[in-house]
Scaffold this motif. Sequence first.
Motif, PDB file in Angstrom:
ATOM      1  N   GLU A 156       0.827  -1.205   0.000  1.00 52.39           N
ATOM      2  CA  GLU A 156       0.000   0.000   0.000  1.00 52.39           C
ATOM      3  C   GLU A 156       0.864   1.258   0.000  1.00 52.39           C
ATOM      4  OE1 GLU A 156      -2.861  -1.035  -1.179  1.00 52.39           O
ATOM      5  OE2 GLU A 156      -4.045   0.037   0.328  1.00 52.39           O
ATOM      6  N   ALA A 157       1.978   1.234   0.727  1.00 54.02           N
ATOM      7  CA  ALA A 157       2.905   2.366   0.723  1.00 54.02           C
ATOM      8  C   ALA A 157       3.500   2.546  -0.675  1.00 54.02           C
ATOM      9  CB  ALA A 157       4.009   2.156   1.748  1.00 54.02           C
ATOM     10  N   GLN A 158       3.810   1.441  -1.349  1.00 59.86           N
ATOM     11  CA  GLN A 158       4.345   1.510  -2.711  1.00 59.86           C
ATOM     12  C   GLN A 158       3.286   2.041  -3.680  1.00 59.86           C
ATOM     13  OE1 GLN A 158       5.678  -2.528  -3.142  1.00 59.86           O
ATOM     14  NE2 GLN A 158       7.689  -2.093  -2.264  1.00 59.86           N
ATOM     15  N   ARG A 159       2.031   1.650  -3.468  1.00 61.92           N
ATOM     16  CA  ARG A 159       0.956   2.150  -4.313  1.00 61.92           C
ATOM     17  C   ARG A 159       0.805   3.663  -4.144  1.00 61.92           C
ATOM     18  NH1 ARG A 159      -4.981   2.564  -3.998  1.00 61.92           N
ATOM     19  NH2 ARG A 159      -4.970   1.684  -1.896  1.00 61.92           N
ATOM     20  N   LEU A 160       0.887   4.154  -2.898  1.00 58.01           N
ATOM     21  CA  LEU A 160       0.816   5.596  -2.659  1.00 58.01           C
ATOM     22  C   LEU A 160       1.981   6.311  -3.334  1.00 58.01           C
ATOM     23  CD1 LEU A 160      -0.441   8.101  -1.437  1.00 58.01           C
ATOM     24  CD2 LEU A 160       0.672   7.520   0.735  1.00 58.01           C
ATOM     25  N   ALA A 161       3.182   5.748  -3.208  1.00 56.37           N
ATOM     26  CA  ALA A 161       4.344   6.350  -3.861  1.00 56.37           C
ATOM     27  C   ALA A 161       4.177   6.365  -5.383  1.00 56.37           C
ATOM     28  CB  ALA A 161       5.618   5.594  -3.467  1.00 56.37           C
ATOM     29  N   ALA A 162       3.578   5.317  -5.939  1.00 63.08           N
ATOM     30  CA  ALA A 162       3.320   5.255  -7.386  1.00 63.08           C
ATOM     31  C   ALA A 162       2.306   6.320  -7.800  1.00 63.08           C
ATOM     32  CB  ALA A 162       2.829   3.859  -7.771  1.00 63.08           C
ATOM     33  N   LEU A 163       1.301   6.566  -6.971  1.00 64.60           N
ATOM     34  CA  LEU A 163       0.325   7.627  -7.273  1.00 64.60           C
ATOM     35  C   LEU A 163       1.003   8.993  -7.291  1.00 64.60           C
ATOM     36  CD1 LEU A 163      -2.756   6.481  -5.175  1.00 64.60           C
ATOM     37  CD2 LEU A 163      -2.686   6.767  -7.655  1.00 64.60           C
ATOM     38  N   VAL A 164       1.906   9.216  -6.333  1.00 67.35           N
ATOM     39  CA  VAL A 164       2.631  10.484  -6.284  1.00 67.35           C
ATOM     40  C   VAL A 164       3.499  10.612  -7.533  1.00 67.35           C
ATOM     41  CG1 VAL A 164       4.401  11.810  -5.054  1.00 67.35           C
ATOM     42  CG2 VAL A 164       2.586  10.653  -3.773  1.00 67.35           C
TER      43      VAL A 164
END
Length: 149
Positions: free
Chosen positions: A136-144
């Motif tokens: 989930e942290a990686q998904r947030l970083a990908a969104l950014v």
Amino acid sequence: MPPVTDEVSREPFRSRRGRAMATVMAGLSLVLFVALAVLVSGVDEGGWVIADRVMLGVIGVALALVLWRWAAIAAVPDDAGLTVQNLVGRRHIRWDEIDDVSFDEGDPWVTLHLTDTETVAVMAIQRADGPSSRSEAQRLAALVAASRH
């Protein structure tokens, strides 16, 4: 600012274990404290007075409300940015304000590092969720990252 691509899921971020624990405990505290308020011995036996019993009920409701707030923790992405709803406070952060997303070992939740040097906790992504918290942290970083293209 171009919209975030559809390649990265924009589902809201929510803690699974934290939300389940808070919901169950809110229900239990409500039932337990109200039951205790009803069942404790009365004034006739030299025990609890009405004010004590009412206060037990009030404590149960207050505890349930705090736990309900914990269950409502979320981070909701949209085209413009991320709305972070933590235990106390709600804040919308534009994508261009986010400099970095970190989730270091030992951190209880994700931290956003903003361009103005401020940091914001994202309690919706909690280490207590196990391996899924890292993805989930990686998904947030990908969104950014996707917002910058």
